[in-house]
Each structure stands twice: as structure tokens, then as C-alpha cells.
Design a protein around this motif. Structure first.
Motif, PDB file in Angstrom:
ATOM      1  N   GLU A 186      32.066   6.347  -8.975  1.00 23.71           N
ATOM      2  CA  GLU A 186      33.319   6.581 -10.347  1.00 23.71           C
ATOM      3  C   GLU A 186      33.098   5.743 -11.460  1.00 23.71           C
ATOM      4  O   GLU A 186      32.641   6.145 -12.469  1.00 23.71           O
ATOM      5  CB  GLU A 186      33.836   7.193 -10.078  1.00 23.71           C
ATOM      6  CG  GLU A 186      34.755   8.695  -9.223  1.00 23.71           C
ATOM      7  CD  GLU A 186      33.378   9.405  -9.641  1.00 23.71           C
ATOM      8  OE1 GLU A 186      33.905   9.643 -10.710  1.00 23.71           O
ATOM      9  OE2 GLU A 186      32.614  10.344  -8.667  1.00 23.71           O
ATOM     10  N   LEU A 187      33.459   4.590 -11.405  1.00 26.40           N
ATOM     11  CA  LEU A 187      33.153   3.461 -12.201  1.00 26.40           C
ATOM     12  C   LEU A 187      32.036   3.079 -13.447  1.00 26.40           C
ATOM     13  O   LEU A 187      31.796   2.878 -14.293  1.00 26.40           O
ATOM     14  CB  LEU A 187      33.621   1.638 -11.665  1.00 26.40           C
ATOM     15  CG  LEU A 187      33.488   0.612 -12.452  1.00 26.40           C
ATOM     16  CD1 LEU A 187      34.297   1.153 -13.842  1.00 26.40           C
ATOM     17  CD2 LEU A 187      34.167  -0.327 -11.775  1.00 26.40           C
ATOM     18  N   ILE A 188      29.926   3.259 -11.591  1.00 24.74           N
ATOM     19  CA  ILE A 188      29.424   2.639 -12.919  1.00 24.74           C
ATOM     20  C   ILE A 188      28.629   4.401 -13.456  1.00 24.74           C
ATOM     21  O   ILE A 188      28.326   4.134 -14.614  1.00 24.74           O
ATOM     22  CB  ILE A 188      28.160   2.882 -11.182  1.00 24.74           C
ATOM     23  CG1 ILE A 188      28.559   1.388 -10.755  1.00 24.74           C
ATOM     24  CG2 ILE A 188      26.985   3.711 -12.247  1.00 24.74           C
ATOM     25  CD1 ILE A 188      27.398   1.672  -9.194  1.00 24.74           C
ATOM     26  N   ARG A 189      29.193   5.362 -13.081  1.00 27.03           N
ATOM     27  CA  ARG A 189      29.297   6.849 -13.974  1.00 27.03           C
ATOM     28  C   ARG A 189      29.590   6.820 -15.338  1.00 27.03           C
ATOM     29  O   ARG A 189      29.277   6.978 -16.728  1.00 27.03           O
ATOM     30  CB  ARG A 189      29.881   8.078 -13.058  1.00 27.03           C
ATOM     31  CG  ARG A 189      29.022   7.950 -12.119  1.00 27.03           C
ATOM     32  CD  ARG A 189      29.475   9.408 -11.137  1.00 27.03           C
ATOM     33  NE  ARG A 189      29.487  10.920 -12.097  1.00 27.03           N
ATOM     34  CZ  ARG A 189      29.870  12.042 -11.762  1.00 27.03           C
ATOM     35  NH1 ARG A 189      30.643  12.080 -10.825  1.00 27.03           N
ATOM     36  NH2 ARG A 189      30.057  12.466 -13.022  1.00 27.03           N
ATOM     37  N   ALA A 190      31.529   6.280 -15.008  1.00 26.51           N
ATOM     38  CA  ALA A 190      31.742   6.240 -16.268  1.00 26.51           C
ATOM     39  C   ALA A 190      31.489   5.178 -16.920  1.00 26.51           C
ATOM     40  O   ALA A 190      30.926   5.120 -18.282  1.00 26.51           O
ATOM     41  CB  ALA A 190      33.745   5.503 -15.871  1.00 26.51           C
ATOM     42  N   ALA A 191      31.205   3.830 -16.681  1.00 27.21           N
ATOM     43  CA  ALA A 191      30.312   2.952 -17.174  1.00 27.21           C
ATOM     44  C   ALA A 191      28.825   3.396 -18.098  1.00 27.21           C
ATOM     45  O   ALA A 191      28.976   2.971 -19.809  1.00 27.21           O
ATOM     46  CB  ALA A 191      30.083   1.745 -16.590  1.00 27.21           C
ATOM     47  N   MET A 192      28.398   4.806 -17.492  1.00 24.82           N
ATOM     48  CA  MET A 192      27.195   4.674 -17.883  1.00 24.82           C
ATOM     49  C   MET A 192      26.858   5.965 -19.206  1.00 24.82           C
ATOM     50  O   MET A 192      26.339   5.877 -20.379  1.00 24.82           O
ATOM     51  CB  MET A 192      25.851   5.261 -16.641  1.00 24.82           C
ATOM     52  CG  MET A 192      25.257   4.876 -16.491  1.00 24.82           C
ATOM     53  SD  MET A 192      24.568   4.616 -14.211  1.00 24.82           S
ATOM     54  CE  MET A 192      23.297   5.714 -14.895  1.00 24.82           C
ATOM     55  N   ARG A 193      28.509   6.360 -18.649  1.00 25.76           N
ATOM     56  CA  ARG A 193      28.630   7.738 -20.035  1.00 25.76           C
ATOM     57  C   ARG A 193      29.329   6.920 -21.546  1.00 25.76           C
ATOM     58  O   ARG A 193      28.470   7.289 -22.355  1.00 25.76           O
ATOM     59  CB  ARG A 193      30.504   8.557 -19.341  1.00 25.76           C
ATOM     60  CG  ARG A 193      29.884   9.621 -18.906  1.00 25.76           C
ATOM     61  CD  ARG A 193      30.857  10.645 -18.102  1.00 25.76           C
ATOM     62  NE  ARG A 193      31.485   9.714 -17.287  1.00 25.76           N
ATOM     63  CZ  ARG A 193      32.081   9.707 -15.949  1.00 25.76           C
ATOM     64  NH1 ARG A 193      31.478   9.548 -15.685  1.00 25.76           N
ATOM     65  NH2 ARG A 193      33.199   9.657 -15.750  1.00 25.76           N
ATOM     66  N   LYS A 194      29.949   5.908 -21.753  1.00 20.16           N
ATOM     67  CA  LYS A 194      30.537   5.163 -22.276  1.00 20.16           C
ATOM     68  C   LYS A 194      28.800   4.875 -22.912  1.00 20.16           C
ATOM     69  O   LYS A 194      29.127   4.748 -23.966  1.00 20.16           O
ATOM     70  CB  LYS A 194      31.175   4.352 -21.476  1.00 20.16           C
ATOM     71  CG  LYS A 194      31.855   2.998 -22.989  1.00 20.16           C
ATOM     72  CD  LYS A 194      33.002   2.415 -22.830  1.00 20.16           C
ATOM     73  CE  LYS A 194      33.610   0.930 -23.657  1.00 20.16           C
ATOM     74  NZ  LYS A 194      34.849   0.384 -23.622  1.00 20.16           N
ATOM     75  N   ALA A 195      28.405   3.375 -22.213  1.00 21.33           N
ATOM     76  CA  ALA A 195      26.789   3.400 -22.948  1.00 21.33           C
ATOM     77  C   ALA A 195      25.924   4.625 -23.362  1.00 21.33           C
ATOM     78  O   ALA A 195      25.984   4.033 -25.314  1.00 21.33           O
ATOM     79  CB  ALA A 195      26.467   2.452 -21.396  1.00 21.33           C
ATOM     80  N   ALA A 196      26.139   5.867 -23.083  1.00 20.98           N
ATOM     81  CA  ALA A 196      24.979   6.659 -23.626  1.00 20.98           C
ATOM     82  C   ALA A 196      25.590   7.584 -24.497  1.00 20.98           C
ATOM     83  O   ALA A 196      25.895   7.506 -25.713  1.00 20.98           O
ATOM     84  CB  ALA A 196      25.047   7.802 -22.619  1.00 20.98           C
ATOM     85  N   ARG A 197      27.399   7.564 -24.667  1.00 23.50           N
ATOM     86  CA  ARG A 197      28.248   7.855 -26.002  1.00 23.50           C
ATOM     87  C   ARG A 197      28.139   7.268 -27.145  1.00 23.50           C
ATOM     88  O   ARG A 197      27.748   7.614 -28.002  1.00 23.50           O
ATOM     89  CB  ARG A 197      29.411   8.471 -25.699  1.00 23.50           C
ATOM     90  CG  ARG A 197      29.593   9.590 -24.859  1.00 23.50           C
ATOM     91  CD  ARG A 197      31.322  10.059 -24.232  1.00 23.50           C
ATOM     92  NE  ARG A 197      30.761  11.143 -23.264  1.00 23.50           N
ATOM     93  CZ  ARG A 197      31.444  10.911 -22.371  1.00 23.50           C
ATOM     94  NH1 ARG A 197      32.415   9.874 -21.754  1.00 23.50           N
ATOM     95  NH2 ARG A 197      31.538  12.048 -21.781  1.00 23.50           N
ATOM     96  N   GLN A 198      27.774   5.568 -26.814  1.00 22.98           N
ATOM     97  CA  GLN A 198      28.192   4.386 -27.658  1.00 22.98           C
ATOM     98  C   GLN A 198      26.467   5.195 -28.397  1.00 22.98           C
ATOM     99  O   GLN A 198      26.473   4.807 -29.378  1.00 22.98           O
ATOM    100  CB  GLN A 198      27.969   3.293 -26.863  1.00 22.98           C
ATOM    101  CG  GLN A 198      29.439   2.834 -26.272  1.00 22.98           C
ATOM    102  CD  GLN A 198      29.892   1.070 -26.572  1.00 22.98           C
ATOM    103  OE1 GLN A 198      28.012   0.978 -25.295  1.00 22.98           O
ATOM    104  NE2 GLN A 198      30.590   1.749 -26.408  1.00 22.98           N
ATOM    105  N   LEU A 199      25.556   5.459 -28.195  1.00 21.06           N
ATOM    106  CA  LEU A 199      24.388   5.780 -28.147  1.00 21.06           C
ATOM    107  C   LEU A 199      24.023   7.202 -28.944  1.00 21.06           C
ATOM    108  O   LEU A 199      23.102   7.464 -29.149  1.00 21.06           O
ATOM    109  CB  LEU A 199      23.374   5.515 -27.104  1.00 21.06           C
ATOM    110  CG  LEU A 199      23.305   4.451 -26.328  1.00 21.06           C
ATOM    111  CD1 LEU A 199      22.062   4.330 -25.585  1.00 21.06           C
ATOM    112  CD2 LEU A 199      22.417   3.162 -28.144  1.00 21.06           C
ATOM    113  N   GLY A 200      24.690   8.062 -28.445  1.00 22.67           N
ATOM    114  CA  GLY A 200      25.100   8.857 -29.575  1.00 22.67           C
ATOM    115  C   GLY A 200      24.868  10.459 -29.102  1.00 22.67           C
ATOM    116  O   GLY A 200      23.957  11.155 -29.161  1.00 22.67           O
TER     117      GLY A 200
END
Length: 107
Positions: free
Chosen positions: A15-29
Motif C-alpha cells: 500500500e505504501l509503494i502504491r501510494a508513492a507510485m500514485r504520488k509520483a505519477a500525479r506529479q507528472l500530470g
């Protein structure tokens, strides 16, 4: 990405890995969807997908990447000798990049 289950737990869990991946992807738009499973026959699997439509100026590159993935899959299915080509954005390549990003500096 595919990680050993113990490795995923050491990084804080799926869940933490997914959250980090979501955050990074959203920062890319990106408009994202993420998936994560622990304990599969391949270990822990986590994926992030950009759900936006491909813009025309990127269509040729995206189509080439899809073609690379299809060729690699067919190579594997047909049992051609030698290793399958590693395409851009492949799970092994992305996993390798993820491991490098989370590794302690100096190692």
C-alpha cells in the motif's frame, strides 16, 4: 514492478509503494490507476497506469512501444531461442529503476 515479498515489506508494504507510485505519477500530470498484490507466484506486483488519451505528437512513440511489447510477448509465446528483448517500460526494467531509486546512497 515485481519485488520479492520480503523486499516489499521492507519498503513499507504494497500500500505504501502504491501510494508513492500514485504520488509520483500525479506529479507528472498523469490520470492514474494503480494495482498491487502481495504473495503472487511472482512475488509482490505493483503497477501504475496512465489513463490519459495519447496526444498526437506522442502517438508514433507510444505505438512503437506497444509494438515492442507485442514482439517480446510473441517471442516468449513462440519459444524462440535466446532471451526475449527487453522493451522500454518493461517490468524488469522498471523494477530495476525502482530498486536503484530506493537504494541507500553510496551502495
Amino acid at each position: 514492478m515485481n519485488l520479492d515479498d520480503e523486499e516489499a515489506v521492507g519498503l513499507g508494504g504494497v500500500e505504501l509503494i502504491r501510494a508513492a507510485m500514485r504520488k509520483a505519477a500525479r506529479q507528472l500530470g498523469w490520470k492514474v490507476t494503480t494495482l498491487g498484490w502481495i504473495g503472487t507466484r511472482h512475488g509482490t506486483m505493483v503497477a501504475v497506469q496512465d489513463k490519459r488519451e495519447v496526444r498526437d505528437e506522442y502517438r508514433a512513440v507510444v505505438d512503437a512501444a506497444v509494438n515492442d511489447k507485442l514482439c517480446a510477448a510473441l517471442h516468449k509465446v513462440w519459444g524462440e531461442p535466446g532471451p526475449a528483448p527487453v522493451e522500454r517500460g518493461s517490468v524488469p526494467l522498471m523494477t530495476q529503476k525502482f530498486r536503484a531509486a530506493v537504494a541507500p546512497s553510496g551502495t
